[in-house]
Design an enzyme around this catalytic site. Sequence first.
Site, PDB file in Angstrom:
ATOM      1  N   SER A   1      20.906 -14.685 -36.688  1.00  0.00           N
ATOM      2  CA  SER A   1      20.888 -13.308 -37.171  1.00  0.00           C
ATOM      3  C   SER A   1      21.315 -12.333 -36.071  1.00  0.00           C
ATOM      4  O   SER A   1      22.184 -11.483 -36.272  1.00  0.00           O
ATOM      5  CB  SER A   1      19.466 -13.003 -37.660  1.00  0.00           C
ATOM      6  OG  SER A   1      19.325 -11.650 -37.974  1.00  0.00           O
TER       7      SER A   1
ATOM      8  N   LYS B   1      25.719 -10.690 -35.385  1.00  0.00           N
ATOM      9  CA  LYS B   1      26.093  -9.275 -35.326  1.00  0.00           C
ATOM     10  C   LYS B   1      26.693  -8.932 -33.976  1.00  0.00           C
ATOM     11  O   LYS B   1      27.622  -8.126 -33.883  1.00  0.00           O
ATOM     12  CB  LYS B   1      24.856  -8.413 -35.621  1.00  0.00           C
ATOM     13  CG  LYS B   1      24.429  -8.523 -37.087  1.00  0.00           C
ATOM     14  CD  LYS B   1      23.088  -7.894 -37.379  1.00  0.00           C
ATOM     15  CE  LYS B   1      21.922  -8.740 -36.951  1.00  0.00           C
ATOM     16  NZ  LYS B   1      20.619  -8.402 -37.491  1.00  0.00           N
ATOM     17  N   LYS B   2      26.176  -9.538 -32.920  1.00  0.00           N
ATOM     18  CA  LYS B   2      26.682  -9.215 -31.567  1.00  0.00           C
ATOM     19  C   LYS B   2      28.048  -9.866 -31.309  1.00  0.00           C
ATOM     20  O   LYS B   2      28.918  -9.258 -30.688  1.00  0.00           O
ATOM     21  CB  LYS B   2      25.663  -9.668 -30.513  1.00  0.00           C
ATOM     22  CG  LYS B   2      24.478  -8.745 -30.432  1.00  0.00           C
ATOM     23  CD  LYS B   2      24.834  -7.465 -29.694  1.00  0.00           C
ATOM     24  CE  LYS B   2      24.280  -6.249 -30.364  1.00  0.00           C
ATOM     25  NZ  LYS B   2      24.609  -4.985 -29.680  1.00  0.00           N
TER      26      LYS B   2
ATOM     27  N   ASP C   1      28.125  -6.075 -23.465  1.00  0.00           N
ATOM     28  CA  ASP C   1      27.090  -5.374 -24.225  1.00  0.00           C
ATOM     29  C   ASP C   1      25.732  -5.984 -23.904  1.00  0.00           C
ATOM     30  O   ASP C   1      25.634  -7.083 -23.349  1.00  0.00           O
ATOM     31  CB  ASP C   1      27.356  -5.452 -25.738  1.00  0.00           C
ATOM     32  CG  ASP C   1      26.447  -4.527 -26.532  1.00  0.00           C
ATOM     33  OD1 ASP C   1      25.852  -3.612 -25.926  1.00  0.00           O
ATOM     34  OD2 ASP C   1      26.322  -4.715 -27.752  1.00  0.00           O
ATOM     35  N   LYS C   2      24.709  -5.244 -24.285  1.00  0.00           N
ATOM     36  CA  LYS C   2      23.334  -5.684 -24.115  1.00  0.00           C
ATOM     37  C   LYS C   2      22.644  -5.640 -25.469  1.00  0.00           C
ATOM     38  O   LYS C   2      22.910  -4.747 -26.273  1.00  0.00           O
ATOM     39  CB  LYS C   2      22.636  -4.723 -23.148  1.00  0.00           C
ATOM     40  CG  LYS C   2      21.237  -5.092 -22.783  1.00  0.00           C
ATOM     41  CD  LYS C   2      20.096  -4.247 -23.268  1.00  0.00           C
ATOM     42  CE  LYS C   2      20.259  -2.967 -23.929  1.00  0.00           C
ATOM     43  NZ  LYS C   2      18.990  -2.407 -24.480  1.00  0.00           N
ATOM     44  N   HIS C   3      21.807  -6.613 -25.716  1.00  0.00           N
ATOM     45  CA  HIS C   3      20.976  -6.541 -26.927  1.00  0.00           C
ATOM     46  C   HIS C   3      19.524  -6.713 -26.515  1.00  0.00           C
ATOM     47  O   HIS C   3      19.191  -7.604 -25.744  1.00  0.00           O
ATOM     48  CB  HIS C   3      21.355  -7.645 -27.924  1.00  0.00           C
ATOM     49  CG  HIS C   3      20.444  -7.667 -29.114  1.00  0.00           C
ATOM     50  ND1 HIS C   3      20.568  -6.775 -30.144  1.00  0.00           N
ATOM     51  CD2 HIS C   3      19.358  -8.437 -29.404  1.00  0.00           C
ATOM     52  CE1 HIS C   3      19.618  -6.994 -31.036  1.00  0.00           C
ATOM     53  NE2 HIS C   3      18.876  -8.000 -30.617  1.00  0.00           N
ATOM     54  N   SER C   4      18.684  -5.844 -27.040  1.00  0.00           N
ATOM     55  CA  SER C   4      17.251  -5.974 -26.785  1.00  0.00           C
ATOM     56  C   SER C   4      16.571  -6.376 -28.092  1.00  0.00           C
ATOM     57  O   SER C   4      16.964  -5.895 -29.163  1.00  0.00           O
ATOM     58  CB  SER C   4      16.705  -4.634 -26.300  1.00  0.00           C
ATOM     59  OG  SER C   4      15.318  -4.555 -26.561  1.00  0.00           O
TER      60      SER C   4
ATOM     61  N   THR D   1      17.971   2.783 -31.187  1.00  0.00           N
ATOM     62  CA  THR D   1      18.862   3.554 -30.318  1.00  0.00           C
ATOM     63  C   THR D   1      19.627   4.626 -31.096  1.00  0.00           C
ATOM     64  O   THR D   1      19.815   5.739 -30.602  1.00  0.00           O
ATOM     65  CB  THR D   1      19.831   2.576 -29.619  1.00  0.00           C
ATOM     66  OG1 THR D   1      19.028   1.693 -28.835  1.00  0.00           O
ATOM     67  CG2 THR D   1      20.814   3.280 -28.718  1.00  0.00           C
TER      68      THR D   1
ATOM     69  N   ARG E   1      14.907 -14.143 -46.044  1.00  0.00           N
ATOM     70  CA  ARG E   1      13.892 -14.600 -45.074  1.00  0.00           C
ATOM     71  C   ARG E   1      12.648 -13.728 -45.180  1.00  0.00           C
ATOM     72  O   ARG E   1      11.526 -14.213 -45.075  1.00  0.00           O
ATOM     73  CB  ARG E   1      14.462 -14.574 -43.657  1.00  0.00           C
ATOM     74  CG  ARG E   1      15.416 -15.740 -43.379  1.00  0.00           C
ATOM     75  CD  ARG E   1      16.223 -15.486 -42.129  1.00  0.00           C
ATOM     76  NE  ARG E   1      15.383 -15.349 -40.959  1.00  0.00           N
ATOM     77  CZ  ARG E   1      15.692 -14.589 -39.904  1.00  0.00           C
ATOM     78  NH1 ARG E   1      16.828 -13.906 -39.863  1.00  0.00           N
ATOM     79  NH2 ARG E   1      14.886 -14.525 -38.878  1.00  0.00           N
TER      80      ARG E   1
HETATM   81  N1  URA Z   1      16.357  -9.086 -35.350  1.00  0.00           N
HETATM   82  C1  URA Z   1      17.401  -9.514 -36.092  1.00  0.00           C
HETATM   83  O1  URA Z   1      18.448  -8.891 -36.123  1.00  0.00           O
HETATM   84  N2  URA Z   1      17.238 -10.648 -36.789  1.00  0.00           N
HETATM   85  C2  URA Z   1      16.107 -11.370 -36.780  1.00  0.00           C
HETATM   86  O2  URA Z   1      16.046 -12.389 -37.436  1.00  0.00           O
HETATM   87  C3  URA Z   1      15.033 -10.907 -36.015  1.00  0.00           C
HETATM   88  C4  URA Z   1      15.183  -9.758 -35.302  1.00  0.00           C
END
Ligand code: URA
Length: 421
Positions: free
Chosen positions: A184, A188-189, A81-84, A121, A169
């Site tokens: 964070s 999730k990834k 996978d890719k995360h931007s 997305t 936060r």
């Molecule tokens: N995106 C996230 O999911 N978490 C952060 O803390 C900052 C950007």
Amino acid sequence: MQLTIDRILESMREGEEQSREALRFFVRGIVDGSVTRPQAAAWLAWAYSRGLTPAETAALTREMTDSGDVLTWPEGPELIDKHSTGGVGDKVSLVLAPVWAALGKRVPMISGRGLGHTGGTLDKLEAIPGFRTDLSEEELREVLASAGAFISGQTGEVAPADKVLYALRNETQTVPSTPLVCGSILSKKLAEGVHTLILDIKVGSGAFMKTLDKAQHQARTLVDTAIANGVDCTALITAMDRPLGRAVGNANEVREAIDCLKGGGPAELRELVLALARDPAAEATLDDGRALEAFQRMVEAQGGDPRVVDEPERLLGGGCTEHVVRADRTGRVTMLHALPVGRAAFDLGAGRLRAEDPVDFGVGVEILAPLGSEVKPGDALARVLHRDGHGLGNALESLNQAFVFDGPDEAFPLVIEEVTG
Ligand code: URA
């Protein structure tokens, strides 16, 4: 010694390194409510001001991941996978997921929605009639098996610790902390259960990180933390001083992604997709139709109208009015600031302020004079798609600020650097 939240806060205050057990106690406590919000806020403030060591960051990330559901997949081809970190006009996922699927990889992409000036997305894909982004876990499994890729929203309880911490936060001004951002994003990834994660760390006015040194530090922390948690990870630091490609919005970005999947589209979009694909065989999939077929399979498997690839103009957007912004001078476009372009699309209704707000898929901006263009008075700079003039005045003002003529050539190269383990 018995772990208590008082003892943990005291040791945070004294700058002592937190053990894995202490981090687990804290993360579990914020999810089950036994750690109070003021206690969690104090912990965040200490973490923000003193930072976290690499070992603490890796353990915090793992505990945050394990606070919720973690997907597991049958044995088989590489899961990637890719995360931007997000930007303006960033439609890379729509192209890259099918490119990887066409190469035989599996792409379980859990994605998000847009907030503020950055698009999401899922919003873009929902511009395709029928496309569903709320697949159940069972449906995710079916789509991954049949199409090789899915792009959907979170299912079940993914990283609930992040939900609590992210909200706190925001309330305590501790968002811009490198290790907390890392925990964070990665919690999730990592919950997707992938073998390989490619990160696109955007830098520039339209990005979360505005300066190169911040982006470098964040990229290094993310890569090291992912690797420490058993995931092969590479980050590219890429330009978000200007928008990516020409289309900024939702439906128009899908049209541009489809152009790219057909071997066309803006050169920068194609270049970035191929840089992030990290496979020399990727380019051919854009030119011989395999990536387009993979996209069509994924769209159909997720309930979308597969004819969108043949009739994008008919099936995407529509009902909007065009306004063309024209140059009133001669000059070369030396900068096209991403942030005001993102704001323009937002003002037109393409974005949202709160997660529950609706977006207008049809509105947006199309850049007609990208970076480096030579223009003369009357030449078209941008096409604005608006709905009955909604937000048009603000959008035009923003676009006016976006174009810089005959200034210094300060734009970042598209791919600035690569960060590996
Ligand atoms: N995106 C996230 O999911 N978490 C952060 O803390 C900052 C950007």
